[in-house]
Design an enzyme around this catalytic site. Structure first.
Site, PDB file in Angstrom:
ATOM      1  N   ARG A   1     -18.146 -44.191  -1.761  1.00 30.59           N
ATOM      2  CA  ARG A   1     -17.887 -42.937  -2.893  1.00 30.59           C
ATOM      3  C   ARG A   1     -18.803 -41.766  -2.687  1.00 30.59           C
ATOM      4  O   ARG A   1     -18.396 -40.602  -3.231  1.00 30.59           O
ATOM      5  CB  ARG A   1     -18.026 -43.452  -4.326  1.00 30.59           C
ATOM      6  CG  ARG A   1     -19.236 -43.891  -4.769  1.00 30.59           C
ATOM      7  CD  ARG A   1     -19.153 -44.452  -6.099  1.00 30.59           C
ATOM      8  NE  ARG A   1     -20.364 -44.892  -6.811  1.00 30.59           N
ATOM      9  CZ  ARG A   1     -20.698 -44.937  -8.083  1.00 30.59           C
ATOM     10  NH1 ARG A   1     -19.655 -45.029  -9.151  1.00 30.59           N
ATOM     11  NH2 ARG A   1     -21.904 -45.486  -8.460  1.00 30.59           N
TER      12      ARG A   1
ATOM     13  N   HIS B   1     -11.847 -47.641  -8.627  1.00 30.88           N
ATOM     14  CA  HIS B   1     -12.332 -47.633  -9.878  1.00 30.88           C
ATOM     15  C   HIS B   1     -11.680 -46.628 -10.704  1.00 30.88           C
ATOM     16  O   HIS B   1     -12.187 -45.368 -11.467  1.00 30.88           O
ATOM     17  CB  HIS B   1     -13.832 -47.216  -9.844  1.00 30.88           C
ATOM     18  CG  HIS B   1     -14.585 -47.463 -10.877  1.00 30.88           C
ATOM     19  ND1 HIS B   1     -14.368 -46.780 -12.206  1.00 30.88           N
ATOM     20  CD2 HIS B   1     -15.724 -48.250 -11.174  1.00 30.88           C
ATOM     21  CE1 HIS B   1     -15.475 -47.266 -12.963  1.00 30.88           C
ATOM     22  NE2 HIS B   1     -16.225 -48.110 -12.153  1.00 30.88           N
TER      23      HIS B   1
ATOM     24  N   GLU C   1      -9.132 -50.841 -13.273  1.00 31.54           N
ATOM     25  CA  GLU C   1      -9.461 -50.777 -11.717  1.00 31.54           C
ATOM     26  C   GLU C   1      -8.938 -51.999 -11.207  1.00 31.54           C
ATOM     27  O   GLU C   1      -8.472 -53.135 -11.798  1.00 31.54           O
ATOM     28  CB  GLU C   1     -10.925 -51.003 -11.529  1.00 31.54           C
ATOM     29  CG  GLU C   1     -11.486 -50.110 -12.469  1.00 31.54           C
ATOM     30  CD  GLU C   1     -13.177 -50.627 -12.529  1.00 31.54           C
ATOM     31  OE1 GLU C   1     -13.768 -50.956 -11.630  1.00 31.54           O
ATOM     32  OE2 GLU C   1     -13.851 -50.030 -13.708  1.00 31.54           O
TER      33      GLU C   1
HETATM   34  O1  TA6 Z   1     -16.463 -50.895 -13.149  1.00 40.30           O
HETATM   35  C1  TA6 Z   1     -17.328 -51.017 -14.233  1.00 40.30           C
HETATM   36  C2  TA6 Z   1     -18.565 -50.643 -14.283  1.00 40.30           C
HETATM   37  O2  TA6 Z   1     -19.103 -51.487 -13.357  1.00 40.30           O
HETATM   38  C3  TA6 Z   1     -19.336 -50.645 -15.382  1.00 40.30           C
HETATM   39  O3  TA6 Z   1     -20.263 -51.480 -15.761  1.00 40.30           O
HETATM   40  C4  TA6 Z   1     -19.828 -49.161 -15.399  1.00 40.30           C
HETATM   41  O4  TA6 Z   1     -21.027 -48.952 -15.466  1.00 40.30           O
HETATM   42  C5  TA6 Z   1     -18.873 -48.406 -14.357  1.00 40.30           C
HETATM   43  O5  TA6 Z   1     -18.554 -49.213 -13.640  1.00 40.30           O
HETATM   44  C6  TA6 Z   1     -19.459 -47.387 -13.939  1.00 40.30           C
HETATM   45  O6  TA6 Z   1     -20.441 -47.071 -12.915  1.00 40.30           O
HETATM   46  P1  TA6 Z   1     -21.024 -45.860 -12.558  1.00 40.30           P
HETATM   47  O7  TA6 Z   1     -22.129 -46.208 -11.276  1.00 40.30           O
HETATM   48  O8  TA6 Z   1     -20.052 -44.979 -12.003  1.00 40.30           O
HETATM   49  O9  TA6 Z   1     -21.936 -45.341 -13.494  1.00 40.30           O
END
Ligand code: TA6
Length: 287
Positions: free
Chosen positions: A87, A158, A260
């Protein structure tokens, strides 16, 4: 009828973006930074994806909203940067296609291992993200093992969806599915509710989730389907986590939810020369 177009443009910060416009009026934008789908608007002008007003658009920094790609690690489950590196890397535009009467325009972005990825993950691979904009939005991913050693990985779309009010939002299709609760150190349980609703932070990985889920906010519905992907995640940061996230507005948790799709618990194992492909589709529906 609107003329279909596939254009390469720059955003306000000078980052390269592919802009798709379909003959049915649907639009999508995809950043080369992270092969990141940043927006998708339906023919009826509904903006389906959420993008934070605080998101940073800068090389090396993940975009907060749209569809971040998680690869090759989910979250902090390993020694790599959170959610891996796909990403935050710059991708190439490999192919684009106008709809030419088929009702779909498309683009394919690609990314390969290099010295930077090998310094932290010592494998040779290539990845492609395909975006097809038609009645809905279809995203496909192909990961190929181009080296001599077997490797395994997690992958997820995501996706941040826009909702009118999280208080009226529900995700259905998960009843009876086992999940791990990331807020309780991964404690496992089985979803008992017909629809997941939101009254506090939710952060759950559903294992072997059904291939079709439905998101509703009482105003509109979105059908989320997946193919050759086993797991789904539902996440809303709620009040305290929203306040802790620097690139996310304090009240923005009311207007988004992440649903997701990917292979998260069950990592994909790839032998040399082999490839793995997965797909997810979003279809916007009325109420
Ligand atoms: O997919 C859920 C998650 O893993 C959460 O725990 C949350 O922190 C989110 O992703 C966002 O992660 P990021 O690294 O984009 O802040």
């Amino acid at each position: 009828m609107v003329k279909d177009e596939v254009k390469k443009i720059r955003d306000n910060n000078g980052l390269p973006v592919v802009a798709l416009r379909n003959s049915n009026g649907a639009r999508a934008t995809i950043y080369q930074h992270g092969a990141h789908v940043a927006s998708w608007t339906t023919p009826e002008s509904r903006d389906v994806l959420f993008m934070s007003g605080r998101s940073v658009f800068r090389p090396g920094v993940p975009i907060r909203g749209g569809v971040p790609l998680v690869f090759p690690q989910f979250s902090d489950n390993g020694s790599l940067p959170k959610h891996g590196f796909a990403r935050v890397r710059e991708w190439d535009v490999l192919r684009t296609g106008g709809d030419a009467g088929h009702g779909e325009c498309s683009c394919v972005l690609g990314f390969k291992s290099d010295s930077e990825t090998k310094a932290i993950w010592p494998f040779d691979f290539s990845m492609e993200l395909g975006v097809r904009l038609g009645e809905g939005l279809a995203l496909s991913v192909v990961v190929k093992n181009t080296g001599a050693a077997v490797f395994d990985f997690s992958f997820a779309f995501h996706t941040y969806f826009s909702v009118s009010d999280i208080a009226n939002t529900s995700v259905s299709g998960l009843q009876g599915v086992s999940y791990s609760d990331s807020l309780l150190n991964g404690r496992e349980d089985v979803e008992s509710r017909e629809a997941v609703t939101f009254e506090s932070e939710v952060d759950r990985i559903y294992f072997d989730a059904p291939d079709r889920l439905e998101l509703s906010d009482g105003v509109a519905r979105t059908e989320i389907t997946k193919r050759n992907m086993r797991d789904s995640v539902v996440w809303n940061p709620w009040i305290e986590k929203a306040a802790r996230l620097e690139d996310f507005g304090d009240d923005e948790y009311k207007r988004m939810v992440c649903v997701e799709t990917g292979n998260i618990k069950s990592r994909v194992q790839l032998e040399p020369g082999k490839e793995w492909e997965g797909e997810t589709r979003f279809e916007a529906r009325g109420i």
